[in-house]
Design an enzyme around this catalytic site. Structure first.
Site, mmCIF file in Angstrom:
data_model
loop_
_atom_site.group_PDB
_atom_site.id
_atom_site.type_symbol
_atom_site.label_atom_id
_atom_site.label_comp_id
_atom_site.label_asym_id
_atom_site.label_seq_id
_atom_site.Cartn_x
_atom_site.Cartn_y
_atom_site.Cartn_z
ATOM 1 N N GLY A 8 0.827 -1.195 0.000
ATOM 2 C CA GLY A 8 0.000 0.000 0.000
ATOM 3 C C GLY A 8 0.863 1.247 0.000
ATOM 4 O O GLY A 8 2.075 1.190 0.244
ATOM 5 N N GLN B 265 1.288 3.535 2.082
ATOM 6 C CA GLN B 265 2.007 3.751 3.337
ATOM 7 C C GLN B 265 2.601 2.439 3.876
ATOM 8 O O GLN B 265 2.671 2.217 5.084
ATOM 9 C CB GLN B 265 1.096 4.406 4.365
ATOM 10 C CG GLN B 265 0.758 5.846 4.046
ATOM 11 C CD GLN B 265 1.994 6.724 3.903
ATOM 12 O OE1 GLN B 265 2.945 6.623 4.679
ATOM 13 N NE2 GLN B 265 2.005 7.582 2.883
ATOM 14 N N SER B 266 3.074 1.614 2.965
ATOM 15 C CA SER B 266 3.659 0.327 3.351
ATOM 16 C C SER B 266 4.954 0.513 4.137
ATOM 17 O O SER B 266 5.930 1.092 3.642
ATOM 18 C CB SER B 266 3.941 -0.501 2.094
ATOM 19 O OG SER B 266 4.763 -1.605 2.396
ATOM 20 N N ASN B 267 4.966 0.003 5.362
ATOM 21 C CA ASN B 267 6.202 -0.010 6.150
ATOM 22 C C ASN B 267 7.215 -0.989 5.557
ATOM 23 O O ASN B 267 8.425 -0.747 5.586
ATOM 24 C CB ASN B 267 5.902 -0.400 7.589
ATOM 25 C CG ASN B 267 4.979 0.576 8.276
ATOM 26 O OD1 ASN B 267 5.193 1.781 8.229
ATOM 27 N ND2 ASN B 267 3.933 0.063 8.912
ATOM 28 N N ALA C 186 7.616 -1.712 2.364
ATOM 29 C CA ALA C 186 8.277 -1.085 1.213
ATOM 30 C C ALA C 186 9.337 -0.089 1.671
ATOM 31 O O ALA C 186 10.449 -0.056 1.135
ATOM 32 C CB ALA C 186 7.234 -0.395 0.334
#
Length: 349
Positions: free
Chosen positions: A81, A83-85, A87
């Site tokens: 997503g 706001q992927s942590n 990524a």
């Protein structure tokens, strides 16, 4: 399996180091004292481990990035997503090793890069915004989505890259939370907590952290319990994918435990709100509650939702006064800045 046997089994796999472990296991004293009938609350501080701002994905990336290096790959592909942590931390881990990180997001490119996206950019990751559904809306299984993204990334970038499934949801990545289960098992013993009356509560997004904890405790035959709280309504047949991964982890490490979708200690949908990354009033209140009572900050996408769910379960009497509950803080602080306007709007409440 004894702790030493599990430690030896994990030592077979290459691994990098991304922080000091064991991470702290701290009491939430002010919250625990609110009502005499409530359980003793604890928090496991995995929010500070790993590169690029920290979080639970650091444990997974220790194994994943060691595997990347062992294979001599120069490009790493993953997705998530906006706001992927996962990524964000993958981008930072790649920068540390001088590798190219390619991050796929199945949404239009925002006008402004905020929160985790800004950190992705600062770490030099190549950001690929593809505005069509790539799963994560409950219409596809996790395995189907991984295959789709893998094929798409191959078409766009060619062969030779190392593909990491969303959230590090793989056998290699989830070894990190088998190791964390061993760590928690030992910390609970050292602190003198009653294992049979202690429950670890974690957010479940892709389910890899949850699966690793379940597998690790099963291999140890530990009486510690785990409860996963779904935060996104992300995947079709989600419990089945978690059960498969948990069982595969046990087999990989020499165990023979069996897990079924119906037997998982997972609360699906109840606390996810409208869907993944959709802020709810309950989440906002939970973030404010922990910040004001303990000085600990949660995020809007994962830990805030999970703590809101835990708080609801406590108020319903799901845990007795002689029980201990350990909330796993998986990080995500950078994501707060992408929700600043919504969170600020409620500041007078």
């Amino acid at each position: 399996m004894t702790p030493d046997e599990l430690r030896l089994a994990l030592a077979r796999y290459p691994r990098l180091s991304y922080g000091h472990t064991p991470t702290p296991l701290q009491p939430l004293e002010r919250l625990s004292k609110r009502q005499a009938r409530w359980p003793q609350l604890w928090i496991k501080r995995d929010d500070g481990i790993g590169p690029g701002g920290g979080g639970n994905k650091g444990r997974k990336l220790e194994f994943l990035m060691a595997d990347v290096s062992a294979q001599g790959r120069r490009k790493v592909i993953t997705y998530g997503g906006l706001q992927s942590n996962h990524a964000r931390m993958t981008a930072a881990a790649c920068a540390r090793l001088g590798l190219q990180a390619h991050l796929f997001f199945f949404a239009p490119r925002p006008a402004l890069l905020q929160g985790n996206l800004l950190l992705d950019h600062l770490c030099g990751a190549r950001l690929h915004f593809i505005p069509f559904s790539g799963g994560g809306d409950g219409s596809m299984t996790l395995a189907m989505t991984n295959r789709l993204v893998r094929l798409l990334s191959f078409c766009l970038l060619g062969p030779g890259a190392y593909f990491i499934p969303v959230g590090g949801h793989s056998l290699t990545g989830c070894l990190g939370y088998v190791d964390a289960a061993l760590e928690l098992h030992q910390q609970v013993q050292e602190l003198g907590l009653p294992p049979a009356r202690t429950t670890i509560v974690t957010a479940a997004g892709t389910g890899g952290t949850f699966a690793g904890l379940l597998a690790g405790l099963a291999l140890l035959e530990s009486p510690l319990r785990v409860l996963g709280l779904d935060v996104g309504k992300l995947w079709k047949a989600f419990p089945a994918s978690v059960a498969w991964l948990t069982q595969a982890l046990c087999r990989e490490l020499g165990g023979s435990q069996t897990f079924t979708a119906g037997g998982l200690p997972l609360v699906e949908h109840t606390y996810a709100g409208p869907g993944y990354a959709k802020l709810t009033p309950q989440t906002t209140r939970a973030i404010r509650l922990l910040a004001r009572s303990e000085g600990i900050v949660l995020d809007p996408v994962y830990t805030g939702k999970a703590f809101a769910g835990l708080w609801d379960l406590i108020q319903q009497g799901a845990f007795g006064p002689d029980e201990h509950v350990i909330f796993l803080h998986t990080g995500g602080l950078p994501g707060l800045w992408a929700y600043a306007e919504a969170l600020s709007a409620a500041w007078e409440e």
